[in-house]
Enzyme design. Structure first.
Site, PDB file in Angstrom:
ATOM      1  N   ARG A 162     -10.814   0.676 -30.415  1.00 54.62           N
ATOM      2  CA  ARG A 162     -10.730  -0.777 -30.678  1.00 54.62           C
ATOM      3  C   ARG A 162      -9.290  -1.275 -30.576  1.00 54.62           C
ATOM      4  O   ARG A 162      -8.845  -2.098 -31.386  1.00 54.62           O
ATOM      5  CB  ARG A 162     -11.282  -1.116 -32.072  1.00 54.62           C
ATOM      6  CG  ARG A 162     -12.752  -0.859 -32.252  1.00 54.62           C
ATOM      7  CD  ARG A 162     -13.585  -1.807 -31.382  1.00 54.62           C
ATOM      8  NE  ARG A 162     -14.993  -1.740 -31.746  1.00 54.62           N
ATOM      9  CZ  ARG A 162     -15.839  -0.839 -31.284  1.00 54.62           C
ATOM     10  NH1 ARG A 162     -15.431   0.056 -30.405  1.00 54.62           N
ATOM     11  NH2 ARG A 162     -17.092  -0.850 -31.670  1.00 54.62           N
ATOM     12  N   SER A 237     -19.075  -5.838 -36.018  1.00 54.49           N
ATOM     13  CA  SER A 237     -18.377  -5.074 -37.056  1.00 54.49           C
ATOM     14  C   SER A 237     -17.146  -5.852 -37.496  1.00 54.49           C
ATOM     15  O   SER A 237     -16.320  -6.221 -36.670  1.00 54.49           O
ATOM     16  CB  SER A 237     -17.914  -3.727 -36.521  1.00 54.49           C
ATOM     17  OG  SER A 237     -19.000  -2.970 -36.096  1.00 54.49           O
ATOM     18  N   GLU A 333     -11.281  -5.650 -37.997  1.00 49.42           N
ATOM     19  CA  GLU A 333     -11.363  -5.542 -36.541  1.00 49.42           C
ATOM     20  C   GLU A 333     -11.287  -6.931 -35.914  1.00 49.42           C
ATOM     21  O   GLU A 333     -10.814  -7.111 -34.800  1.00 49.42           O
ATOM     22  CB  GLU A 333     -12.701  -4.868 -36.172  1.00 49.42           C
ATOM     23  CG  GLU A 333     -12.818  -4.470 -34.729  1.00 49.42           C
ATOM     24  CD  GLU A 333     -14.240  -4.389 -34.253  1.00 49.42           C
ATOM     25  OE1 GLU A 333     -14.802  -5.442 -33.889  1.00 49.42           O
ATOM     26  OE2 GLU A 333     -14.797  -3.287 -34.237  1.00 49.42           O
TER      27      GLU A 333
HETATM   28  N1  EPU Z   1     -24.008   3.402 -42.243  1.00 49.93           N
HETATM   29  C1  EPU Z   1     -24.349   3.323 -43.577  1.00 49.93           C
HETATM   30  N2  EPU Z   1     -24.534   2.097 -44.123  1.00 49.93           N
HETATM   31  C2  EPU Z   1     -24.396   0.953 -43.415  1.00 49.93           C
HETATM   32  C3  EPU Z   1     -24.046   1.026 -42.062  1.00 49.93           C
HETATM   33  C4  EPU Z   1     -23.852   2.281 -41.488  1.00 49.93           C
HETATM   34  O1  EPU Z   1     -24.487   4.323 -44.258  1.00 49.93           O
HETATM   35  O2  EPU Z   1     -24.587  -0.132 -43.992  1.00 49.93           O
HETATM   36  C5  EPU Z   1     -23.864   4.725 -41.607  1.00 49.93           C
HETATM   37  C6  EPU Z   1     -25.029   4.966 -40.658  1.00 49.93           C
HETATM   38  O3  EPU Z   1     -26.107   5.550 -41.314  1.00 49.93           O
HETATM   39  C7  EPU Z   1     -24.459   5.879 -39.617  1.00 49.93           C
HETATM   40  C8  EPU Z   1     -22.975   5.546 -39.617  1.00 49.93           C
HETATM   41  O4  EPU Z   1     -22.722   4.768 -40.790  1.00 49.93           O
HETATM   42  O5  EPU Z   1     -24.631   7.212 -39.949  1.00 49.93           O
HETATM   43  C9  EPU Z   1     -22.570   4.798 -38.379  1.00 49.93           C
HETATM   44  O6  EPU Z   1     -23.340   3.603 -38.277  1.00 49.93           O
HETATM   45  P1  EPU Z   1     -23.681   2.909 -36.876  1.00 49.93           P
HETATM   46  O7  EPU Z   1     -24.303   3.880 -35.948  1.00 49.93           O
HETATM   47  O8  EPU Z   1     -24.416   1.652 -37.155  1.00 49.93           O
HETATM   48  O9  EPU Z   1     -22.288   2.584 -36.220  1.00 49.93           O
HETATM   49  P2  EPU Z   1     -20.945   2.026 -36.849  1.00 49.93           P
HETATM   50  O10 EPU Z   1     -19.948   3.120 -36.854  1.00 49.93           O
HETATM   51  O11 EPU Z   1     -21.198   1.326 -38.143  1.00 49.93           O
HETATM   52  C10 EPU Z   1     -19.901   1.401 -34.559  1.00 49.93           C
HETATM   53  C11 EPU Z   1     -19.250   0.214 -33.941  1.00 49.93           C
HETATM   54  C12 EPU Z   1     -20.268  -0.795 -33.480  1.00 49.93           C
HETATM   55  C13 EPU Z   1     -21.199  -0.124 -32.489  1.00 49.93           C
HETATM   56  C14 EPU Z   1     -21.844   1.090 -33.160  1.00 49.93           C
HETATM   57  C15 EPU Z   1     -22.668   1.878 -32.191  1.00 49.93           C
HETATM   58  C16 EPU Z   1     -17.083   0.066 -35.015  1.00 49.93           C
HETATM   59  C17 EPU Z   1     -16.215  -0.677 -35.980  1.00 49.93           C
HETATM   60  N3  EPU Z   1     -18.324  -0.381 -34.884  1.00 49.93           N
HETATM   61  O12 EPU Z   1     -20.536   0.946 -35.751  1.00 49.93           O
HETATM   62  O13 EPU Z   1     -19.584  -1.826 -32.810  1.00 49.93           O
HETATM   63  O14 EPU Z   1     -22.199  -1.022 -32.042  1.00 49.93           O
HETATM   64  O15 EPU Z   1     -20.818   1.969 -33.653  1.00 49.93           O
HETATM   65  O16 EPU Z   1     -21.854   2.560 -31.291  1.00 49.93           O
HETATM   66  O17 EPU Z   1     -16.623   1.017 -34.398  1.00 49.93           O
HETATM   67  C18 EPU Z   1     -18.557  -3.951 -33.087  1.00 49.93           C
HETATM   68  O18 EPU Z   1     -17.482  -3.415 -32.823  1.00 49.93           O
HETATM   69  O19 EPU Z   1     -18.629  -5.190 -33.325  1.00 49.93           O
HETATM   70  C19 EPU Z   1     -19.765  -3.150 -33.166  1.00 49.93           C
HETATM   71  C20 EPU Z   1     -20.944  -3.652 -33.533  1.00 49.93           C
END
Ligand code: EPU
Length: 337
Positions: A162, A237, A333
């Site tokens: 990012r 995010s 972010e």
């Molecule tokens: N999780 C929780 N609780 C929550 C949300 C997530 O426990 O409320 C846990 C999930 O269970 C999972 C882990 O956190 O094991 C990761 O969650 P998720 O797969 O939803 O991905 P993320 O790391 O929260 C990132 C990106 C997203 C992108 C997704 C999928 C960042 C800041 N965000 O989210 O990007 O869509 O991975 O690749 O890196 C964005 O940048 O706007 C965005 C949506």
């Protein structure tokens, strides 16, 4: 040029803040002309793309410029590769669809990300196992000091998680005009390693996915847990996933056995969504603002009437409680204006 112009429909949070002046430019020539005129007035400038990564915490006392630069072109390199160039004002997902229709591979994991092409290199947009740096060839930018057009290749963009030069020392110095991607015409690299994709493909009953299938799976996953900004104001995010030293992670693991982490050398990336949820924020609403009930990393304008200041204050409360419970400082972010 408009005066005291509401930016409500130009930011996906749907925050009602005014720009002192607002104009839309449809070509690079128009942009340069506008800048030459405004330079003499030394106004602060705000460049608007799809508005999917900004939080307007107050009225903007300057000139907001909506970049309405349109057009997609392609150049076949050989039987395997094609270069696709999109102007900054093209909608990101429209570009993904254009490529899928032509069976050009590389952007499918990035389906349905809100925003425009021009802002995609700024924060090296990424999702489901792909970042744009994986397919980025180069971009053309306007140097705001010299008003000359410059070219940035992959290395010069210094992409990170990012992150890019445009968020660091290049911040405020350039406007991205167009971006070129190097995509595949055949033997596509199918990326299913991101857990949720595999599960979704199983649900769809697909064993040997095409790039179109990957896109479908990503769209299903996103729609199942990320709020559509056209319905509920949000900017995806709100925070980055923090990276912490391995030792600290091991320490935390002793205390919080279910903590997740993705190791990378001597550091570990921890999902901010998990940290926020553990602090009790998931689905919680204060006034007009809430943390999304299915993905706590996404802050939403729950009533549609939130001000940017309210959203900012809500995010500050989240930062404080994560800091207190885990000793980790979350970083926003979203660009705060
Ligand atoms: N999780 C929780 N609780 C929550 C949300 C997530 O426990 O409320 C846990 C999930 O269970 C999972 C882990 O956190 O094991 C990761 O969650 P998720 O797969 O939803 O991905 P993320 O790391 O929260 C990132 C990106 C997203 C992108 C997704 C999928 C960042 C800041 N965000 O989210 O990007 O869509 O991975 O690749 O890196 C964005 O940048 O706007 C965005 C949506």
């Amino acid at each position: 040029m408009h005066e005291n112009f509401s930016l409500k429909s130009f930011n996906t949070f749907g925050v009602d803040a005014n720009a002192r002046y607002f104009t839309e430019v449809n070509s690079v020539e128009e942009l340069i002309k506008t800048l030459k005129r405004s330079n003499s007035q030394t106004f602060p400038l705000l460049f608007l793309g799809g508005g999917s990564n900004i939080l307007l915490t107050r009225d903007f006392d300057g000139l907001a410029i909506q970049l309405h630069l349109k057009g997609i072109s392609e150049e076949i390199i050989n039987e395997n590769e094609v270069l696709v160039t999109a102007k900054a004002g093209e909608n990101w997902h429209e570009l993904v669809l254009f490529c899928l229709n032509k069976n050009y591979g590389g952007l499918e994991n990035l389906s349905l990300i809100p925003g425009n092409v021009g802002t995609s290199p700024m924060q090296n947009i990424g999702a489901y196992g792909t970042e744009i740096k994986d397919v980025f060839a180069n971009c053309k930018v306007l140097n705001l000091e010299t008003l000359e057009i410059e070219n940035f290749n992959l290395e010069q963009c210094r992409f990170g998680y990012r992150d890019s030069i445009f968020k660091q020392e290049g911040k405020g110095k350039y406007v991205i005009l167009e971006v070129t991607f190097r995509l595949t015409r055949k033997n596509h690299l199918i990326k299913t390693e991101y857990g949720a994709i595999k599960t979704e493909l199983e649900i769809l009953g697909i064993e040997n996915p095409t790039i179109q299938d990957i896109s479908k799976a990503v769209i299903n996953i996103r729609q199942s847990k990320l709020p559509d900004p056209k319905v509920i104001g949000n900017a995806g995010s709100f925070f980055k996933n923090p990276t912490i030293p391995l030792l600290k992670f091991e320490d935390l693991k002793q205390k919080f056995s279910t903590i997740q982490g993705y190791p990378n050398g001597n550091s570990v990336k921890v999902p901010a969504g998990w940290l926020i949820e553990q602090c009790g924020w998931k689905g919680k609403q204060i006034g007009n603002v809430a943390s999304h009930q299915l993905q706590s990393l996404v802050i939403i304008n729950a009533t549609g009437n939130a001000t940017g200041k309210e959203i900012f204050d809500f995010s500050a409360m989240i930062i404080d409680s994560v800091k207190e419970k885990f000793g980790i400082e979350l970083e926003r972010e979203v660009n705060i204006v």
